[in-house]
Design an enzyme around this catalytic site. Structure first.
Site, mmCIF file in Angstrom:
data_model
loop_
_atom_site.group_PDB
_atom_site.id
_atom_site.type_symbol
_atom_site.label_atom_id
_atom_site.label_comp_id
_atom_site.label_asym_id
_atom_site.label_seq_id
_atom_site.Cartn_x
_atom_site.Cartn_y
_atom_site.Cartn_z
ATOM 1 N N ASP A 84 -3.611 -3.332 -0.409
ATOM 2 C CA ASP A 84 -3.909 -4.627 -1.016
ATOM 3 C C ASP A 84 -2.620 -5.213 -1.570
ATOM 4 O O ASP A 84 -1.589 -4.538 -1.633
ATOM 5 C CB ASP A 84 -5.011 -4.535 -2.077
ATOM 6 C CG ASP A 84 -4.668 -3.629 -3.246
ATOM 7 O OD1 ASP A 84 -3.668 -2.886 -3.166
ATOM 8 O OD2 ASP A 84 -5.409 -3.653 -4.241
ATOM 9 N N TYR A 93 0.484 -6.710 -3.854
ATOM 10 C CA TYR A 93 1.075 -6.357 -5.144
ATOM 11 C C TYR A 93 0.349 -7.139 -6.228
ATOM 12 O O TYR A 93 0.023 -8.316 -6.060
ATOM 13 C CB TYR A 93 2.565 -6.704 -5.161
ATOM 14 C CG TYR A 93 3.404 -5.896 -4.204
ATOM 15 C CD1 TYR A 93 3.568 -4.524 -4.380
ATOM 16 C CD2 TYR A 93 4.054 -6.501 -3.133
ATOM 17 C CE1 TYR A 93 4.348 -3.772 -3.507
ATOM 18 C CE2 TYR A 93 4.836 -5.762 -2.252
ATOM 19 C CZ TYR A 93 4.981 -4.400 -2.441
ATOM 20 O OH TYR A 93 5.748 -3.672 -1.579
ATOM 21 N N HIS A 126 2.675 7.570 3.667
ATOM 22 C CA HIS A 126 2.960 6.259 3.091
ATOM 23 C C HIS A 126 4.410 6.228 2.582
ATOM 24 O O HIS A 126 4.936 7.247 2.146
ATOM 25 C CB HIS A 126 1.990 6.002 1.935
ATOM 26 C CG HIS A 126 1.928 4.582 1.496
ATOM 27 N ND1 HIS A 126 2.822 4.055 0.582
ATOM 28 C CD2 HIS A 126 1.091 3.573 1.828
ATOM 29 C CE1 HIS A 126 2.528 2.786 0.374
ATOM 30 N NE2 HIS A 126 1.481 2.462 1.115
#
Length: 225
Positions: A64, A66, A191
């Site tokens: 999603d 920042y 990630h």
């Protein structure tokens, strides 16, 4: 508030008419009317406006936007991992740039974390959720953004060939179930956040070179990372 870019409009026209999407837009309007939300409303669909469907080569999936501000300015600009100009480069994006430098044996480090230049080359920088409340990560997970972005990924998979999907971290990899891997390249790794990268799950993945090798092999112009 809908996508204005013509090629995406044509592709997603039927999606925009579905009850879940109409409800989603009403909920987003309510959130922006009553809460401080990011990105700015005109940037919600920025990933689609900056990268047309017809020019699409690569899809990078984030979680999603920042959710912070710096000196009163919103960090998010509607492109995953990207920030507005004059915003300090976030840790995950620093690790992305560091990996690119390692793969291409260079020492260039951008002064801006705005990734519009990538989007303009045919990279869809797609967050799974396109909005978020200020200072509340993943706060719009209850909205049906995931239904919409799943549909986007599936339509890309069905309508295109030889797209590179970069899935970084478990959240992005779950979105990979919508991709036909017989006609697209899917690259997965940890990630780029410091928590994952510092544990050895990001650096050395060679995703940027592998992307360009695949594009070149299929007669598609390479990305200038």
């Amino acid at each position: 508030m809908f996508i204005q870019e013509n090629s995406w409009q044509k592709l997603l026209a039927s999606e925009f008419e579905k009850p879940y999407f109409l409800e989603l837009m009403q909920q987003v309007e309510q959130e922006y009317a009553t809460q401080t939300c990011f990105p700015r409303k005109e940037f919600i669909f920025n990933a689609f406006e900056k990268c047309s469907f017809q020019d699409l080569k690569v899809v990078i999936i984030g979680q999603d936007p920042y959710h912070g501000e710096v000196n009163g300015k919103c960090e998010a600009n509607g492109l995953c991992f990207s920030v507005e100009d004059e915003i300090p480069i976030p840790p995950s994006l620093k690790n992305i740039f560091t990996e690119i430098n390692s793969e291409y044996d260079r020492i260039f480090f951008p002064t801006s974390g705005n990734l519009e230049g990538w989007a303009n080359q045919g990279i869809l920088l797609l967050n799974s959720s396109l909005t978020v409340r200020k200072d509340q990560a993943n706060s719009h997970k209850h909205l049906k953004w995931n239904v919409f972005t799943d549909a986007v990924i599936q339509k890309i998979s069905e309508e295109k060939e030889h797209i590179v999907f970069l899935l970084w971290g478990g959240f992005a990899q779950k979105k990979g179930s919508k991709i036909d891997r017989s006609k697209h390249l899917v690259l997965e790794s940890g990630h780029p956040s410091p928590l994952s990268a510092n544990r050895g799950f990001w650096f050395g993945n060679q995703h940027f070179k592998d992307t360009n090798l695949y594009l070149k092999r299929n007669g598609i112009s390479e990305i200038e990372w």
